[in-house]
Design an enzyme around this catalytic site. Structure first.
Site, short mmCIF file in Angstrom:
data_model
loop_
_atom_site.label_atom_id
_atom_site.label_comp_id
_atom_site.label_asym_id
_atom_site.label_seq_id
_atom_site.Cartn_x
_atom_site.Cartn_y
_atom_site.Cartn_z
N ASP A 1 11.02 1.97 7.44
CA ASP A 1 10.57 0.58 7.55
C ASP A 1 11.64 -0.17 8.33
O ASP A 1 12.70 0.39 8.61
CB ASP A 1 10.34 -0.03 6.15
CG ASP A 1 9.24 -1.11 6.18
OD1 ASP A 1 9.17 -1.83 7.20
OD2 ASP A 1 8.47 -1.21 5.22
N GLY B 1 -11.00 2.61 3.26
CA GLY B 1 -9.79 2.15 2.56
C GLY B 1 -10.00 1.33 1.30
O GLY B 1 -9.63 1.73 0.20
N SER B 2 -10.61 0.17 1.44
CA SER B 2 -10.73 -0.74 0.30
C SER B 2 -12.12 -0.69 -0.35
O SER B 2 -12.46 -1.57 -1.14
CB SER B 2 -10.43 -2.17 0.76
OG SER B 2 -11.37 -2.58 1.75
N ILE C 1 0.85 -1.20 0.00
CA ILE C 1 0.00 0.00 0.00
C ILE C 1 0.88 1.25 0.00
O ILE C 1 0.64 2.19 -0.77
CB ILE C 1 -0.95 -0.01 1.22
CG1 ILE C 1 -1.91 -1.21 1.13
CG2 ILE C 1 -1.74 1.30 1.30
CD1 ILE C 1 -2.73 -1.48 2.40
N HIS D 1 -13.47 4.46 7.57
CA HIS D 1 -12.75 3.24 7.16
C HIS D 1 -13.16 2.81 5.74
O HIS D 1 -13.65 1.71 5.53
CB HIS D 1 -13.00 2.11 8.17
CG HIS D 1 -11.92 1.05 8.12
ND1 HIS D 1 -11.50 0.35 9.21
CD2 HIS D 1 -11.19 0.56 7.08
CE1 HIS D 1 -10.55 -0.51 8.88
NE2 HIS D 1 -10.35 -0.40 7.58
N GLU E 1 -12.59 1.79 16.84
CA GLU E 1 -13.68 2.09 15.92
C GLU E 1 -14.78 1.03 16.00
O GLU E 1 -14.49 -0.13 16.33
CB GLU E 1 -13.15 2.22 14.48
CG GLU E 1 -12.58 0.95 13.88
CD GLU E 1 -11.99 1.20 12.50
OE1 GLU E 1 -11.09 2.03 12.36
OE2 GLU E 1 -12.46 0.54 11.55
N ASP F 1 -8.71 7.60 8.41
CA ASP F 1 -9.71 6.65 7.89
C ASP F 1 -9.96 5.54 8.90
O ASP F 1 -10.88 4.75 8.71
CB ASP F 1 -9.19 6.06 6.56
CG ASP F 1 -10.26 5.21 5.85
OD1 ASP F 1 -11.43 5.66 5.80
OD2 ASP F 1 -9.93 4.12 5.35
N ARG G 1 -4.09 1.42 10.77
CA ARG G 1 -4.89 0.99 11.91
C ARG G 1 -4.91 2.11 12.94
O ARG G 1 -3.87 2.74 13.21
CB ARG G 1 -4.32 -0.29 12.53
CG ARG G 1 -4.63 -1.55 11.72
CD ARG G 1 -6.14 -1.87 11.72
NE ARG G 1 -6.50 -3.06 10.97
CZ ARG G 1 -6.97 -3.08 9.72
NH1 ARG G 1 -7.10 -1.95 9.04
NH2 ARG G 1 -7.32 -4.21 9.16
C1 DGY Z 1 -8.37 -4.47 5.62
O1 DGY Z 1 -8.58 -5.19 4.63
O2 DGY Z 1 -7.63 -4.81 6.53
C2 DGY Z 1 -9.10 -3.20 5.67
O3 DGY Z 1 -8.72 -2.42 6.73
C3 DGY Z 1 -10.59 -3.42 5.66
O4 DGY Z 1 -11.02 -2.64 4.57
#
Ligand code: DGY
Length: 326
Positions: free
Chosen positions: A182, A292-293, A163, A290, A272, A267, A243
């Site tokens: 990292d 994200g995806s 990501i 949230h 949460e 996000d 997270r």
């Molecule tokens: C994940 O896939 O871990 C995301 O946070 C959920 O959309």
């Protein structure tokens, strides 16, 4: 031959539910009733149907108590998420239950969300949107809602995994300079010129915007705390789409109030769907639920990954699933 019995804890995209019902004797949660967030209820329902597989999701309470209460028939937990911090992996391992996730297919969408937040924070998009909706906009003005440009700024990516690297590609298009922190330096073909930092303080003192992409859990809990925020430049931006627990809310709220941090975009949240109320009255933070995806394409691909993992173990009898965490 009887189909393997599958418990699905959340409502999923229709094509995924249809395919799950075709391949498995599936109990679906089509109304998305909240039993899926209660570990005891998940275990009770799995026992009631004699499930051999559980198709769960981020947010399900798959803690040790839930996993230990699952019936002996359960062989696999397939989570509809790349993150698995909601699953007690040690408890699953101790019981010999396979855990799988959905890597890769959500990297671009999650990076898009981080980039959306970065632009919202830099260009005060949330404030502007609220102003227009409130009927408070009096027209264009030379000094109204001035943000900062991202062009030529230094973007610091914490966690340079899939990501983080997708975000880096997007940010290069905005002519940003990419820095990353990292555990170890990546090969040149993955770095693509991004600058590696081997210390937190050197990293934080260099960058103009921080985007956090670290997994949840004890190892990263409250990583961005008051001390690390103080190491950042005055006027820097903070984005978190990884997270919620990896940043300390009270410390960030204080930094947003003092102006040490210009703006933030979040996000994900610690605990949460609860959101620290301190954020709600601040204009300089963009808050997303949230997302994200959350694209049609990505959620379909995540569902495909789940079915692939379940099919390998429960129908094809493989020893290992394609996306196995443990
Ligand atoms: C994940 O896939 O871990 C995301 O946070 C959920 O959309």
């Amino acid at each position: 031959m009887a189909k393997p019995v599958l418990l699905v804890t959340r409502k999923l995209p229709p094509a995924i539910e249809a395919e799950a019902a075709r391949r498995f004797d599936a109990t679906l949660n089509t109304a998305d009733e909240p039993w899926s967030t209660d570990g005891a209820e998940i275990a009770r329902r799995a026992a009631a149907i004699g499930a051999v597989g559980v198709l769960g999701a981020a947010g399900d309470r798959l803690d040790a108590a839930c996993i230990n209460a699952l019936p002996a028939s359960v062989k696999i937990i397939s989570t509809f998420s790349v993150g698995f911090d909601h699953i007690d992996i040690a408890a699953a391992k101790a019981r010999g239950i396979i855990v799988t996730n959905t890597p890769e297919v959500l990297s671009f969408a999650t990076a898009e969300t981080a980039f959306t937040l970065l632009l919202m924070a830099a260009r005060r998009a949330g404030e502007g949107e609220r102003m227009v909706r409130a009927g408070a906009w009096k027209g264009w003005a030379p000094t109204q809602l001035l943000g900062v440009t991202l062009q030529h700024k230094k973007l610091g990516i914490l966690g340079f995994g899939r990501i983080g690297r997708e975000l880096a590609d997007m940010a290069r298009g905005m002519q940003m300079e990419i820095h990353y922190r990292d555990v170890q330096r990546l090969p040149a073909e993955l770095e693509k010129g991004a600058i590696f930092h081997d210390t937190d303080d050197g990293f934080l003192a260099t960058i103009d915007a921080l985007s956090m992409h670290v997994p949840g859990g004890a190892g990263t809990r409250h990583w961005l705390n008051a001390a690390r925020l103080a190491q950042m430049k005055k006027g820097a931006i903070v984005i978190n789409s990884g997270r919620g627990g990896s940043l300390h809310d009270e410390a960030l709220i204080a930094a947003l109030k003092s102006g040490h941090i210009r703006a933030a975009g979040l996000d994900v949240y610690d605990g949460e769907p609860q959101v620290n109320p301190g954020y709600l009255t601040l204009e300089n933070v963009a808050l997303l639920p949230h997302l994200g995806s959350a694209t049609e394409e990505t959620r379909q691909a995540m569902g495909d990954r789940c079915l692939q993992n379940l099919t390998a173990i429960l129908i094809e009898g493989a020893n290992k699933a394609p996306h196995q965490v443990v």
